[in-house]
Design an enzyme around this catalytic site. Structure first.
Site, PDB file in Angstrom:
ATOM      1  N   PRO A  91       0.821  -1.211   0.000  1.00 51.12           N
ATOM      2  CA  PRO A  91       0.000   0.000   0.000  1.00 51.12           C
ATOM      3  C   PRO A  91       0.862   1.273   0.000  1.00 51.12           C
ATOM      4  O   PRO A  91       0.377   2.349  -0.345  1.00 51.12           O
ATOM      5  CB  PRO A  91      -0.805  -0.087   1.301  1.00 51.12           C
ATOM      6  CG  PRO A  91      -0.690  -1.490   1.764  1.00 51.12           C
ATOM      7  CD  PRO A  91       0.574  -2.041   1.187  1.00 51.12           C
ATOM      8  N   GLU A 118       1.666  -8.725   8.253  1.00 50.37           N
ATOM      9  CA  GLU A 118       1.718  -7.258   8.300  1.00 50.37           C
ATOM     10  C   GLU A 118       2.694  -6.688   7.277  1.00 50.37           C
ATOM     11  O   GLU A 118       2.909  -5.480   7.221  1.00 50.37           O
ATOM     12  CB  GLU A 118       2.084  -6.777   9.706  1.00 50.37           C
ATOM     13  CG  GLU A 118       1.122  -7.238  10.811  1.00 50.37           C
ATOM     14  CD  GLU A 118      -0.332  -6.838  10.533  1.00 50.37           C
ATOM     15  OE1 GLU A 118      -0.590  -5.646  10.339  1.00 50.37           O
ATOM     16  OE2 GLU A 118      -1.195  -7.740  10.506  1.00 50.37           O
ATOM     17  N   ARG A 156      -2.215  -7.950 -21.030  1.00 50.42           N
ATOM     18  CA  ARG A 156      -3.054  -7.584 -22.182  1.00 50.42           C
ATOM     19  C   ARG A 156      -2.438  -6.489 -23.041  1.00 50.42           C
ATOM     20  O   ARG A 156      -2.933  -6.206 -24.129  1.00 50.42           O
ATOM     21  CB  ARG A 156      -4.470  -7.214 -21.708  1.00 50.42           C
ATOM     22  CG  ARG A 156      -4.530  -6.044 -20.782  1.00 50.42           C
ATOM     23  CD  ARG A 156      -5.904  -5.908 -20.147  1.00 50.42           C
ATOM     24  NE  ARG A 156      -6.958  -5.600 -21.117  1.00 50.42           N
ATOM     25  CZ  ARG A 156      -7.080  -4.444 -21.759  1.00 50.42           C
ATOM     26  NH1 ARG A 156      -6.218  -3.471 -21.530  1.00 50.42           N
ATOM     27  NH2 ARG A 156      -8.059  -4.252 -22.608  1.00 50.42           N
ATOM     28  N   ASP A 171      -8.790   1.526 -25.307  1.00 50.85           N
ATOM     29  CA  ASP A 171      -9.296   1.443 -23.944  1.00 50.85           C
ATOM     30  C   ASP A 171      -9.325   2.776 -23.221  1.00 50.85           C
ATOM     31  O   ASP A 171      -8.617   3.704 -23.580  1.00 50.85           O
ATOM     32  CB  ASP A 171      -8.415   0.505 -23.099  1.00 50.85           C
ATOM     33  CG  ASP A 171      -8.593  -0.937 -23.497  1.00 50.85           C
ATOM     34  OD1 ASP A 171      -9.671  -1.290 -23.997  1.00 50.85           O
ATOM     35  OD2 ASP A 171      -7.634  -1.710 -23.297  1.00 50.85           O
TER      36      ASP A 171
HETATM   37  N1  4HQ Z   1      -1.106  -5.225   0.809  1.00 48.71           N
HETATM   38  N2  4HQ Z   1      -1.670  -2.730  -3.108  1.00 48.71           N
HETATM   39  C1  4HQ Z   1       0.706  -6.916   1.013  1.00 48.71           C
HETATM   40  C2  4HQ Z   1      -1.958  -4.398   0.097  1.00 48.71           C
HETATM   41  C3  4HQ Z   1      -1.603  -3.922  -1.261  1.00 48.71           C
HETATM   42  C4  4HQ Z   1      -2.254  -2.858  -1.918  1.00 48.71           C
HETATM   43  C5  4HQ Z   1      -1.446  -5.463   2.199  1.00 48.71           C
HETATM   44  C6  4HQ Z   1       0.173  -5.724   0.307  1.00 48.71           C
HETATM   45  C7  4HQ Z   1      -0.791  -6.660   2.814  1.00 48.71           C
HETATM   46  C8  4HQ Z   1       1.230  -7.892   3.151  1.00 48.71           C
HETATM   47  N3  4HQ Z   1      -0.692  -4.378  -2.093  1.00 48.71           N
HETATM   48  N4  4HQ Z   1       0.598  -6.783   2.452  1.00 48.71           N
HETATM   49  N5  4HQ Z   1      -3.247  -2.106  -1.470  1.00 48.71           N
HETATM   50  O1  4HQ Z   1      -2.994  -4.042   0.587  1.00 48.71           O
HETATM   51  O2  4HQ Z   1      -0.712  -3.659  -3.199  1.00 48.71           O
END
Ligand code: 4HQ
Length: 238
Positions: A91, A118, A156, A171
């Protein structure tokens, strides 16, 4: 293009990878996707890959050893050619956009790093210096679903993966303006009183192109106001 996925859950990818578009792309030799299990690089009788965070706090973190060794073994499997592009799903990463997908699709080799729990010990990123990609501002249980989103959006765009009759060039978000596609219609000409716009039946290709562009500008403008509309507080009074 070759894509290596580094994950604790390779089995999550099987149905997805064998599906029609990706299955055909792999059978045609356009795409080579391989899965490597981080667990295979764990040491000790318990094959441990996670541990508690220093300083306390909830949950577990992926230990750096098994993850870094797993990626290094995939890197070592590189034939002559350009070094693979390593990307971690997190994230905290840069947002995945069509532009990012296009950039990734231009690489010969990608390694996608999926975390669980985590997340990763910071030293995974400090050692591998990966690209970091987020598929959106929400929390998933693991990076696998995010990696599948990246693979889908990238695959794609590889020449030959979409049939001749489909084109990634048309697209939403493609082209320099990155507009959202406007409405599209197929048969019947009238459905429950709703008619296909006359311009689309006119056979006048320049008028059709102008109408589509106007609709795309409209849809793009409208979407920028949609989030505000849908995330406002909702009371019984509206
Ligand atoms: N993760 N975009 C991996 C995500 C995530 C996201 C949370 C990544 C948990 C371990 N990954 N961890 N949003 O939510 O890519």
């Amino acid at each position: 293009m070759r894509i290596d996925v580094v994950t604790l859950f390779p089995e999550m990818f099987r149905g997805f990878l064998d599906g029609s578009l990706l299955g055909a792309a792999q059978a045609a030799g356009l795409l080579d996707i391989r899965l490597t299990n981080i667990r295979d690089f764990a040491t000790g009788v318990h094959r441990q890959v996670d541990d508690r965070p220093y300083g306390g706090g909830p949950g577990m973190l992926l230990m750096p050893g098994p993850v870094v060794e797993c990626v290094e073994s995939v890197l070592a499997d590189a034939a002559a050619g350009t070094a693979p592009h390593v990307a971690m799903l997190t994230p905290a990463g840069r947002p995945l956009t069509q532009q990012v997908a296009e950039e990734l699709a231009g690489r010969d080799r990608l390694i996608l790093l999926c975390g669980r729990y985590e997340g990763f010990d910071q030293r995974v990123a400090d050692t591998l210096l990966p690209d970091q990609i987020s598929i959106g501002d929400y929390v998933l249980s693991g990076g696998e679903v995010a990696a599948m989103v990246v693979i889908d959006a990238v695959a794609r765009l590889i020449p030959g993966v979409l049939g001749d009759e489909q084109s990634a060039a048309d697209d939403s978000f493609s082209g320099t303006e990155r507009l959202i596609e406007g409405p599209q219609y197929t048969r019947p000409r009238e459905f429950r009183g709703l008619k296909v716009p006359d311009v689309l039946l006119s056979g006048d290709h320049s008028r059709i192109a102008a109408w589509r562009r106007e609709q795309a500008l409209d849809a793009t403008h409208r979407r920028t106001t949609l989030s505000a509309h849908f995330s406002g507080a909702h009371t019984p009074a509206g």
